[in-house]
Design an enzyme around this catalytic site. Sequence first.
Site, PDB file in Angstrom:
ATOM      1  N   ALA A   6       0.866  -1.178   0.000  1.00  0.00           N
ATOM      2  CA  ALA A   6       0.000   0.000   0.000  1.00  0.00           C
ATOM      3  C   ALA A   6       0.903   1.229   0.000  1.00  0.00           C
ATOM      4  O   ALA A   6       2.048   1.174   0.460  1.00  0.00           O
ATOM      5  CB  ALA A   6      -0.886  -0.023   1.233  1.00  0.00           C
ATOM      6  N   GLY A  30       0.775  -4.988   1.008  1.00  0.00           N
ATOM      7  CA  GLY A  30      -0.441  -5.051   0.193  1.00  0.00           C
ATOM      8  C   GLY A  30      -0.205  -5.713  -1.157  1.00  0.00           C
ATOM      9  O   GLY A  30      -1.125  -6.276  -1.743  1.00  0.00           O
TER      10      GLY A  30
HETATM   11  N1  CAA Z   1       4.623   3.181  -0.730  1.00  0.00           N
HETATM   12  C1  CAA Z   1       5.036   4.321  -1.293  1.00  0.00           C
HETATM   13  N2  CAA Z   1       6.189   4.427  -1.973  1.00  0.00           N
HETATM   14  C2  CAA Z   1       6.954   3.336  -2.089  1.00  0.00           C
HETATM   15  C3  CAA Z   1       6.592   2.111  -1.514  1.00  0.00           C
HETATM   16  C4  CAA Z   1       5.362   2.055  -0.810  1.00  0.00           C
HETATM   17  N3  CAA Z   1       4.881   0.916  -0.262  1.00  0.00           N
HETATM   18  N4  CAA Z   1       7.562   1.195  -1.768  1.00  0.00           N
HETATM   19  C5  CAA Z   1       8.487   1.829  -2.488  1.00  0.00           C
HETATM   20  N5  CAA Z   1       8.133   3.120  -2.684  1.00  0.00           N
HETATM   21  C6  CAA Z   1       8.864   4.161  -3.411  1.00  0.00           C
HETATM   22  C7  CAA Z   1      10.038   4.689  -2.590  1.00  0.00           C
HETATM   23  O1  CAA Z   1       9.585   5.664  -1.668  1.00  0.00           O
HETATM   24  C8  CAA Z   1      10.926   5.251  -3.684  1.00  0.00           C
HETATM   25  O2  CAA Z   1      10.386   6.487  -4.088  1.00  0.00           O
HETATM   26  P1  CAA Z   1      11.390   7.787  -4.251  1.00  0.00           P
HETATM   27  O3  CAA Z   1      12.352   7.358  -5.352  1.00  0.00           O
HETATM   28  O4  CAA Z   1      10.444   8.876  -4.675  1.00  0.00           O
HETATM   29  O5  CAA Z   1      12.039   7.966  -2.945  1.00  0.00           O
HETATM   30  C9  CAA Z   1      10.706   4.274  -4.835  1.00  0.00           C
HETATM   31  O6  CAA Z   1       9.470   3.592  -4.565  1.00  0.00           O
HETATM   32  C10 CAA Z   1      11.793   3.225  -4.943  1.00  0.00           C
HETATM   33  O7  CAA Z   1      11.938   2.596  -3.684  1.00  0.00           O
HETATM   34  P2  CAA Z   1      13.343   2.444  -2.918  1.00  0.00           P
HETATM   35  O8  CAA Z   1      14.232   3.582  -3.265  1.00  0.00           O
HETATM   36  O9  CAA Z   1      13.043   2.212  -1.490  1.00  0.00           O
HETATM   37  O10 CAA Z   1      13.885   1.116  -3.632  1.00  0.00           O
HETATM   38  P3  CAA Z   1      14.831  -0.011  -3.009  1.00  0.00           P
HETATM   39  O11 CAA Z   1      15.176  -0.913  -4.146  1.00  0.00           O
HETATM   40  O12 CAA Z   1      15.941   0.595  -2.221  1.00  0.00           O
HETATM   41  O13 CAA Z   1      13.899  -0.797  -1.962  1.00  0.00           O
HETATM   42  C11 CAA Z   1      11.889  -1.906  -1.254  1.00  0.00           C
HETATM   43  C12 CAA Z   1      12.793  -1.516  -2.430  1.00  0.00           C
HETATM   44  C13 CAA Z   1      12.641  -2.892  -0.342  1.00  0.00           C
HETATM   45  C14 CAA Z   1      10.640  -2.565  -1.802  1.00  0.00           C
HETATM   46  C15 CAA Z   1      11.542  -0.651  -0.430  1.00  0.00           C
HETATM   47  O14 CAA Z   1      11.044   0.337  -1.314  1.00  0.00           O
HETATM   48  C16 CAA Z   1      10.514  -0.874   0.629  1.00  0.00           C
HETATM   49  O15 CAA Z   1      10.827  -1.382   1.686  1.00  0.00           O
HETATM   50  N6  CAA Z   1       9.238  -0.454   0.363  1.00  0.00           N
HETATM   51  C17 CAA Z   1       8.172  -0.527   1.323  1.00  0.00           C
HETATM   52  C18 CAA Z   1       7.672  -1.947   1.508  1.00  0.00           C
HETATM   53  C19 CAA Z   1       6.596  -1.983   2.558  1.00  0.00           C
HETATM   54  O16 CAA Z   1       6.807  -1.668   3.712  1.00  0.00           O
HETATM   55  N7  CAA Z   1       5.374  -2.396   2.169  1.00  0.00           N
HETATM   56  C20 CAA Z   1       4.235  -2.494   3.052  1.00  0.00           C
HETATM   57  C21 CAA Z   1       3.416  -1.240   2.968  1.00  0.00           C
HETATM   58  S1  CAA Z   1       2.113  -1.177   4.165  1.00  0.00           S
HETATM   59  C22 CAA Z   1       0.859  -2.116   3.526  1.00  0.00           C
HETATM   60  O17 CAA Z   1       0.965  -2.666   2.444  1.00  0.00           O
HETATM   61  C23 CAA Z   1      -0.387  -2.162   4.348  1.00  0.00           C
HETATM   62  C24 CAA Z   1      -1.334  -3.250   3.988  1.00  0.00           C
HETATM   63  O18 CAA Z   1      -1.196  -4.370   4.433  1.00  0.00           O
HETATM   64  C25 CAA Z   1      -2.491  -2.996   3.149  1.00  0.00           C
END
Ligand code: CAA
Length: 257
Positions: free
Chosen positions: A65, A108
């Site tokens: 999400a 998500g």
């Molecule tokens: N929401 C919003 N933006 C996100 C995102 C997310 N879930 N995941 C990645 N992005 C964005 C980052 O903010 C970044 O944007 P900017 O370039 O503008 O800063 C871009 O995507 C690329 O991401 P990274 O620079 O972080 O890329 P990476 O290769 O270093 O890492 C990753 C990749 C490990 C997937 C890391 O992005 C990450 O940990 N993302 C979040 C994962 C997460 O926590 N997901 C759960 C969300 S909560 C949820 O889903 C609730 C539910 O159950 C419904």
Amino acid sequence: MAPEMIVVERHGAVGLIRLNRPKALNALCDAMMAELAEALRDFDRDPEVGAVVLTGSERAFAAGADIREMQDRRFPDTALADFIAPWEAVLTVRKPVIAAVAGFALGGGCELAMMCDTIVAAETAKFGQPEINLGIIPGAGGSQRLARAVGKAVAMDMILTGRNMDAAEALRAGLVSRVVPAERLLEEALAMGAKIAELSPAAVAMAKAAVNAAFETTLREGVRLERTMFLSLFGTAGQREGMAAFVEKRPARFPDA
Ligand code: CAA
């Protein structure tokens, strides 16, 4: 209005929906989920479509999400306007929906893949429920569907520590049905969809409903439901054609309904 965050295509009798916010690793924002719900509804209504493939990019099916969108949300507003509710459109589709996952399917994203009927994974796929790292828990069915898919011990491990699972582990654990090289992912998922689309639509819809019932009801009730559906299929043109083709030693040509 044409969708902006997803790409919708038809490949013969298979509908393809590609999540398309590459810069945000396909983070699932409200607008994208509304577009996804509409595209799924359109394919479900289209008699020329027999199955749907849902995919993302090479790098991410979806990284969860949208955290930026969620960051300022507060209870009780979250309870009054449940932003996850629209995601459940995926569950109302009667045709099979195949998730084709490459790269990250986190939070998500993993939950969305698990809402689909089966998951085909690229060797690059990574599944996880890292919500615990954000001070929350899975909110789109992750704790329930992951536990049912891989069992309590592995689900607890992943949900409590936030660790990811690679494609090989996901296959061993039963989370995905097939693992293929990344370059063959779409071809494999579309071929699975095309195979399903050739079959009797009534039998396919009932097969999907019967398997899904296994996760929602008791064994006795599930078996009863299966029996009712099995017997009712003897009223369909698909059963007549399927069995006639077998007896006449020819390929079946199933009717549209
Ligand atoms: N929401 C919003 N933006 C996100 C995102 C997310 N879930 N995941 C990645 N992005 C964005 C980052 O903010 C970044 O944007 P900017 O370039 O503008 O800063 C871009 O995507 C690329 O991401 P990274 O620079 O972080 O890329 P990476 O290769 O270093 O890492 C990753 C990749 C490990 C997937 C890391 O992005 C990450 O940990 N993302 C979040 C994962 C997460 O926590 N997901 C759960 C969300 S909560 C949820 O889903 C609730 C539910 O159950 C419904």
